[in-house]
Motif scaffolding. Structure first.
Motif, PDB file in Angstrom:
ATOM      1  N   ASP A   1       0.945  -1.343   0.110  1.00 19.90           N
ATOM      2  CA  ASP A   1       0.042  -0.187  -0.117  1.00 19.90           C
ATOM      3  C   ASP A   1       0.742   1.293   0.073  1.00 19.90           C
ATOM      4  O   ASP A   1       0.409   2.548  -0.416  1.00 19.90           O
ATOM      5  N   ASP A   2       2.195   1.172   0.428  1.00 22.54           N
ATOM      6  CA  ASP A   2       2.996   2.330   0.508  1.00 22.54           C
ATOM      7  C   ASP A   2       3.600   2.433  -0.869  1.00 22.54           C
ATOM      8  O   ASP A   2       4.624   1.566  -1.190  1.00 22.54           O
ATOM      9  N   GLU A   3       3.225   3.458  -1.837  1.00 24.66           N
ATOM     10  CA  GLU A   3       3.752   3.308  -3.013  1.00 24.66           C
ATOM     11  C   GLU A   3       5.194   3.633  -3.152  1.00 24.66           C
ATOM     12  O   GLU A   3       6.189   3.358  -4.056  1.00 24.66           O
ATOM     13  N   SER A   4       5.578   4.579  -2.004  1.00 22.62           N
ATOM     14  CA  SER A   4       7.100   5.081  -2.102  1.00 22.62           C
ATOM     15  C   SER A   4       7.814   3.880  -1.523  1.00 22.62           C
ATOM     16  O   SER A   4       8.907   4.089  -1.807  1.00 22.62           O
ATOM     17  N   ASN A   5       7.347   2.857  -1.118  1.00 19.37           N
ATOM     18  CA  ASN A   5       8.038   1.677  -0.804  1.00 19.37           C
ATOM     19  C   ASN A   5       7.870   0.485  -1.508  1.00 19.37           C
ATOM     20  O   ASN A   5       8.218  -0.721  -0.904  1.00 19.37           O
ATOM     21  N   ARG A   6       7.421   0.333  -2.668  1.00 18.18           N
ATOM     22  CA  ARG A   6       7.029  -0.848  -3.352  1.00 18.18           C
ATOM     23  C   ARG A   6       8.369  -1.560  -4.256  1.00 18.18           C
ATOM     24  O   ARG A   6       7.904  -2.743  -4.546  1.00 18.18           O
ATOM     25  N   SER A   7       9.090  -0.835  -4.508  1.00 13.46           N
ATOM     26  CA  SER A   7      10.100  -1.098  -5.175  1.00 13.46           C
ATOM     27  C   SER A   7      11.490  -1.705  -4.346  1.00 13.46           C
ATOM     28  O   SER A   7      11.797  -0.976  -3.453  1.00 13.46           O
ATOM     29  N   GLU A   8      12.124  -2.781  -4.864  1.00 11.54           N
ATOM     30  CA  GLU A   8      13.285  -3.217  -4.087  1.00 11.54           C
ATOM     31  C   GLU A   8      14.394  -3.686  -5.267  1.00 11.54           C
ATOM     32  O   GLU A   8      13.973  -4.508  -6.176  1.00 11.54           O
ATOM     33  N   THR A   9      15.391  -3.270  -5.054  1.00 11.45           N
ATOM     34  CA  THR A   9      16.453  -3.645  -5.940  1.00 11.45           C
ATOM     35  C   THR A   9      17.461  -4.586  -5.279  1.00 11.45           C
ATOM     36  O   THR A   9      17.965  -4.298  -3.988  1.00 11.45           O
ATOM     37  N   ILE A  10      17.237  -5.785  -5.662  1.00  9.96           N
ATOM     38  CA  ILE A  10      18.150  -7.196  -5.177  1.00  9.96           C
ATOM     39  C   ILE A  10      19.299  -7.186  -5.761  1.00  9.96           C
ATOM     40  O   ILE A  10      19.763  -7.393  -7.075  1.00  9.96           O
ATOM     41  N   SER A  11      20.512  -7.109  -5.297  1.00  9.00           N
ATOM     42  CA  SER A  11      22.002  -7.164  -5.547  1.00  9.00           C
ATOM     43  C   SER A  11      22.272  -8.710  -5.237  1.00  9.00           C
ATOM     44  O   SER A  11      22.000  -9.230  -4.346  1.00  9.00           O
ATOM     45  N   PHE A  12      22.799  -9.299  -6.561  1.00  9.53           N
ATOM     46  CA  PHE A  12      23.210 -10.627  -6.505  1.00  9.53           C
ATOM     47  C   PHE A  12      24.433 -10.925  -6.160  1.00  9.53           C
ATOM     48  O   PHE A  12      25.174 -11.790  -6.586  1.00  9.53           O
ATOM     49  N   ALA A  13      25.323  -9.890  -5.759  1.00 16.80           N
ATOM     50  CA  ALA A  13      26.667  -9.971  -5.664  1.00 16.80           C
ATOM     51  C   ALA A  13      27.085 -10.869  -4.724  1.00 16.80           C
ATOM     52  O   ALA A  13      26.457 -10.962  -3.656  1.00 16.80           O
ATOM     53  N   GLY A  14      27.934 -11.837  -5.063  1.00 18.98           N
ATOM     54  CA  GLY A  14      28.508 -13.059  -4.309  1.00 18.98           C
ATOM     55  C   GLY A  14      27.634 -14.021  -4.130  1.00 18.98           C
ATOM     56  O   GLY A  14      27.633 -15.211  -3.392  1.00 18.98           O
ATOM     57  N   ALA A  15      26.199 -14.215  -4.897  1.00 23.79           N
ATOM     58  CA  ALA A  15      25.489 -15.123  -4.776  1.00 23.79           C
ATOM     59  C   ALA A  15      25.906 -16.222  -5.853  1.00 23.79           C
ATOM     60  O   ALA A  15      25.977 -16.222  -7.083  1.00 23.79           O
ATOM     61  N   ASN A  16      26.308 -17.586  -5.285  1.00 19.11           N
ATOM     62  CA  ASN A  16      26.865 -18.246  -6.179  1.00 19.11           C
ATOM     63  C   ASN A  16      25.765 -19.666  -6.375  1.00 19.11           C
ATOM     64  O   ASN A  16      26.100 -20.507  -7.212  1.00 19.11           O
ATOM     65  N   THR A  17      24.671 -19.636  -5.867  1.00 17.32           N
ATOM     66  CA  THR A  17      23.724 -20.737  -6.001  1.00 17.32           C
ATOM     67  C   THR A  17      22.548 -20.275  -6.080  1.00 17.32           C
ATOM     68  O   THR A  17      22.033 -18.863  -5.545  1.00 17.32           O
ATOM     69  N   LEU A  18      21.314 -20.860  -6.597  1.00 14.94           N
ATOM     70  CA  LEU A  18      20.068 -20.486  -6.550  1.00 14.94           C
ATOM     71  C   LEU A  18      19.433 -20.279  -5.143  1.00 14.94           C
ATOM     72  O   LEU A  18      18.694 -19.112  -4.832  1.00 14.94           O
ATOM     73  N   SER A  19      19.884 -21.122  -4.150  1.00 15.04           N
ATOM     74  CA  SER A  19      19.627 -20.862  -2.726  1.00 15.04           C
ATOM     75  C   SER A  19      20.056 -19.694  -2.200  1.00 15.04           C
ATOM     76  O   SER A  19      19.105 -18.882  -1.542  1.00 15.04           O
ATOM     77  N   ALA A  20      21.121 -19.110  -2.654  1.00 19.34           N
ATOM     78  CA  ALA A  20      21.760 -17.667  -2.224  1.00 19.34           C
ATOM     79  C   ALA A  20      20.903 -16.683  -2.843  1.00 19.34           C
ATOM     80  O   ALA A  20      20.374 -15.746  -2.301  1.00 19.34           O
ATOM     81  N   VAL A  21      20.369 -16.864  -4.062  1.00 21.69           N
ATOM     82  CA  VAL A  21      19.446 -15.894  -5.049  1.00 21.69           C
ATOM     83  C   VAL A  21      18.199 -15.761  -4.118  1.00 21.69           C
ATOM     84  O   VAL A  21      17.777 -14.709  -3.972  1.00 21.69           O
ATOM     85  N   ALA A  22      17.720 -17.028  -3.777  1.00 20.76           N
ATOM     86  CA  ALA A  22      16.185 -16.969  -3.227  1.00 20.76           C
ATOM     87  C   ALA A  22      16.490 -16.051  -1.774  1.00 20.76           C
ATOM     88  O   ALA A  22      15.546 -15.494  -1.332  1.00 20.76           O
ATOM     89  N   THR A  23      17.428 -16.596  -0.968  1.00 16.77           N
ATOM     90  CA  THR A  23      17.623 -15.593   0.165  1.00 16.77           C
ATOM     91  C   THR A  23      17.820 -14.233  -0.091  1.00 16.77           C
ATOM     92  O   THR A  23      17.218 -13.657   0.883  1.00 16.77           O
ATOM     93  N   LEU A  24      18.528 -13.658  -0.952  1.00 17.20           N
ATOM     94  CA  LEU A  24      18.693 -12.449  -1.191  1.00 17.20           C
ATOM     95  C   LEU A  24      17.278 -11.881  -1.574  1.00 17.20           C
ATOM     96  O   LEU A  24      16.855 -10.681  -0.945  1.00 17.20           O
ATOM     97  N   ILE A  25      16.462 -12.451  -2.225  1.00 21.70           N
ATOM     98  CA  ILE A  25      15.114 -11.928  -2.851  1.00 21.70           C
ATOM     99  C   ILE A  25      14.282 -11.970  -1.423  1.00 21.70           C
ATOM    100  O   ILE A  25      13.649 -10.912  -1.163  1.00 21.70           O
ATOM    101  N   ASN A  26      14.300 -12.922  -0.688  1.00 18.93           N
ATOM    102  CA  ASN A  26      13.384 -12.904   0.406  1.00 18.93           C
ATOM    103  C   ASN A  26      13.751 -12.019   1.586  1.00 18.93           C
ATOM    104  O   ASN A  26      13.281 -11.707   2.420  1.00 18.93           O
ATOM    105  N   ASN A  27      15.033 -11.492   1.544  1.00 18.81           N
ATOM    106  CA  ASN A  27      15.446 -10.380   2.571  1.00 18.81           C
ATOM    107  C   ASN A  27      15.062  -8.987   2.053  1.00 18.81           C
ATOM    108  O   ASN A  27      15.326  -7.892   2.552  1.00 18.81           O
TER     109      ASN A  27
END
Length: 133
Positions: free
Chosen positions: A19-45
């Motif tokens: 509902d907060d339009e000013s906080n709808r967007s998130e840029t997820i950095s994948f720096a250092g992500a070597n596995t899909l599990s690490a990618v999923a964790t970064l997205i979930n954080n």
């Protein structure tokens, strides 16, 4: 599923359920992500999007083929994804809304001799792909 060779940088997720339009967007950095599990964790954080967009890794092991198949799944009610890493993960830059908002990447398969296949059908779904050596 190892993804270090894909050159992942970042993904932008826009949570249209927030509902907060000013906080709808998130840029997820994948720096250092070597596995899909690490990618999923970064997205979930992602602080602005983790309440309504969830990433998970689905794995299937085949003893006959001696391999493990990994897929990244994004689920939510109404969200958009963009950024150069989206297509590198086998996803499409798009807006997803229920009932079609569960998105699964192409298969990442690992074994002694592995092949990464990326295919996005223009309609329907891809059920089988045959590779020959």
């Amino acid at each position: 599923g190892r993804v270090s060779s894909l050159g992942l940088t970042s993904m932008v997720i826009v949570d249209h359920e927030n509902d907060d339009e000013s906080n709808r967007s998130e840029t997820i950095s994948f720096a250092g992500a070597n596995t899909l599990s690490a990618v999923a964790t970064l997205i979930n954080n992602g602080a602005n999007t983790n309440a309504n967009v969830v990433a998970s890794v689905i794995s299937t092991e085949s003893e006959i083929a001696n391999n493990v198949t990994y897929k990244l799944q994004l689920a939510g009610n109404h969200f958009a994804i963009s950024g150069d890493s989206v297509t590198k993960l086998g996803l499409a830059v798009d807006t997803y809304k229920k009932p079609d908002s569960n998105v699964v990447t192409s298969t990442f398969q690992t074994n002694c001799n592995w092949v990464r296949c990326v295919s996005t059908p223009t309609s329907g779904s891809l059920e089988k792909m045959q590779l020959r050596n």
